[in-house]
Design an enzyme around this catalytic site. Sequence first.
Site, mmCIF file in Angstrom:
data_model
loop_
_atom_site.group_PDB
_atom_site.id
_atom_site.type_symbol
_atom_site.label_atom_id
_atom_site.label_comp_id
_atom_site.label_asym_id
_atom_site.label_seq_id
_atom_site.Cartn_x
_atom_site.Cartn_y
_atom_site.Cartn_z
ATOM 1 C CB SER A 141 -0.903 0.015 1.235
ATOM 2 O OG SER A 141 -1.582 1.247 1.347
ATOM 3 C CB ALA A 330 5.211 6.379 -6.342
ATOM 4 C CE LYS A 331 5.159 1.288 0.990
ATOM 5 N NZ LYS A 331 4.293 1.718 2.096
ATOM 6 C CB ILE A 332 9.996 3.905 -3.581
ATOM 7 C CG1 ILE A 332 9.859 2.537 -2.889
ATOM 8 C CG2 ILE A 332 11.411 4.451 -3.389
ATOM 9 C CD1 ILE A 332 10.769 1.479 -3.466
#
Length: 336
Positions: A141, A330-332
């Site tokens: 997530s 975005a996750k990263i």
Amino acid sequence: MLEEACAAPAAVAEMLAADVSDYFALGAQLRSQPPRSMLTIARGSSDHAAHYMAYLIMARLGRLVTSLPMSLITLYQSRLSCDDLVSFAFSQSGQSPDLVAPIRFFRAGGARTVAFVNDATSPLAHAAQWVFPLHAGAETSVAATKSYIAQLAAGARLVAAWQGDRELQDAVTRLPEVLERAARQDWSPAIEALVVADRLFVIGRGTGLAVAMEAALKFKETCGIQAEAFSGAELKHGPMALVDDGYPILVFAPRGPAQPGLLALADELARRGARVLLAAPSDTPGAQLPIFGTDAEDLDPIPLIQSFYPMVEALARERGLDPDRPRHLAKITLTH
């Protein structure tokens, strides 16, 4: 997001079962070689976890901790003194260049460098002298949940080891069972109150301010609500002018020295016409959102945010949004 939030108790249990000797070793070293200065390095949710640990260090150990503006190193090339410095970096991925570069700089200068990171193979983990993996497992997530709770618990664990406080150490050890119960608390009144909200204050103070900051971020990224976190003491220095009839305000009032002032503020805000949602222990008059307590009141913000996460995930869906895929995120995140 919901699955990962509910997996936090197991993730914390796994983290607490690992790296026992490393926590005690760093704690003993910090006692025998006290740092002259300390700073934290983090962004987003991780920065809120760093804020929580920094507050514990200042409150319980009486040593000042500052948050590093990373651009001092990455953009302004400042030659900060590394003498007797300890730097603590917090990250889920350990990938962002503006986290890695300061840790490399400080370690090269002779400072002690510590990283709390979920990816033990990341550039941040390789750069730091002391690495404390979160052991939270994969988190897909975009909105961090279990990794954030693991960071809170890891920070408290290190403070307990540094202080040599057996009661705090035992309370940290019992966190997983408390988190299991906290995840099942009924915070549905907040969903009913906030389903059409477009703005919101989240109020905390002391050890609870870090989770108020985290809650405000989650409202923004999953629900599209312009939420801002403030210390209860700061609200009256300007932001109070925005409060009008029906203005939604979420007040986090866990146990501790800040609680009486926060409860008084909640009453004052309600008298001014605000729509106040009070998160407090269930025996607190006026509490709509129950906080499950721990064996050490300094840890109470951790189960508080555990109870918050399922609510905000459900709120996002009630508002017609997908909390697992926030737009533009975005996750990263790689920043310099």
